[in-house]
Write an enzyme that holds these catalytic residues in place. Structure first.
Site, PDB file in Angstrom:
ATOM      1  CB  CYS A  66       7.690 -68.402 106.793  1.00 29.51           C
ATOM      2  SG  CYS A  66       7.763 -69.920 106.076  1.00 29.51           S
ATOM      3  CB  CYS A  99       7.631 -69.332 102.852  1.00 29.72           C
ATOM      4  SG  CYS A  99       6.538 -69.849 104.213  1.00 29.72           S
TER       5      CYS A  99
END
Length: 151
Positions: free
Chosen positions: A72, A75
């Site tokens: 991600c 993230c």
């Protein structure tokens, strides 16, 4: 026993051991009595399923968990901001991460619908959620709003 001497339960992110730390010693960098790793040092600690469940259910300090995955992009981009926020709110709040790719069973239980997802727990209960990557200042503001932390 006075409020300052009252023991605070903290789960070690490394070994999962529950530790009791006098509240007035939190800023002194307490370490786990079993493995010696820091407990409330202002760093973000990686949780596994066992330490996650134990910490969110039984720790006396609030804990903000970042549910993330290595694939991600948002993230990964938020990680340094999350680390800055951890330093800003320590030792009143602990910040931790859980890799959702490695622990999919937690995703369903925590009702994670997208990542990054931040969930604040206090005294065994979910207090609030924040979705999406955020700068450190927004994370700290979120914590202050929900925990009445001093500015």
């Amino acid at each position: 026993m006075g409020a300052a001497m009252e023991g605070v339960k903290l789960t070690c992110a490394t070994c999962g051991q529950t530790n009791r730390v006098p509240r007035d010693r939190l800023a002194a960098g307490p370490k786990c009595g079993t493995c010696g790793d820091p407990l409330a040092d202002g760093r973000v600690h990686e949780l596994d399923a066992r330490s996650h469940d134990k910490a969110v259910r039984s720790d006396d300090l609030p804990i903000l968990v970042d549910y993330w995955a290595p694939w991600c992009g948002p993230c990964r981009a938020m990680a340094p901001e999350f680390a800055k926020a951890a330093k800003a709110v320590a030792p009143a709040v602990r910040l931790a991460k859980l890799n959702t790719q490695d622990h999919p069973e937690i995703v369903g239980r925590a009702r994670i619908q997208g990542i990054p997802a931040l969930i604040l727990y206090r005294q065994g209960r979910e207090v609030a959620r924040l979705a999406g990557a955020r700068p450190a200042a927004q994370i700290v503001d979120f914590l202050r709003q929900h925990l009445s932390l001093a500015a």
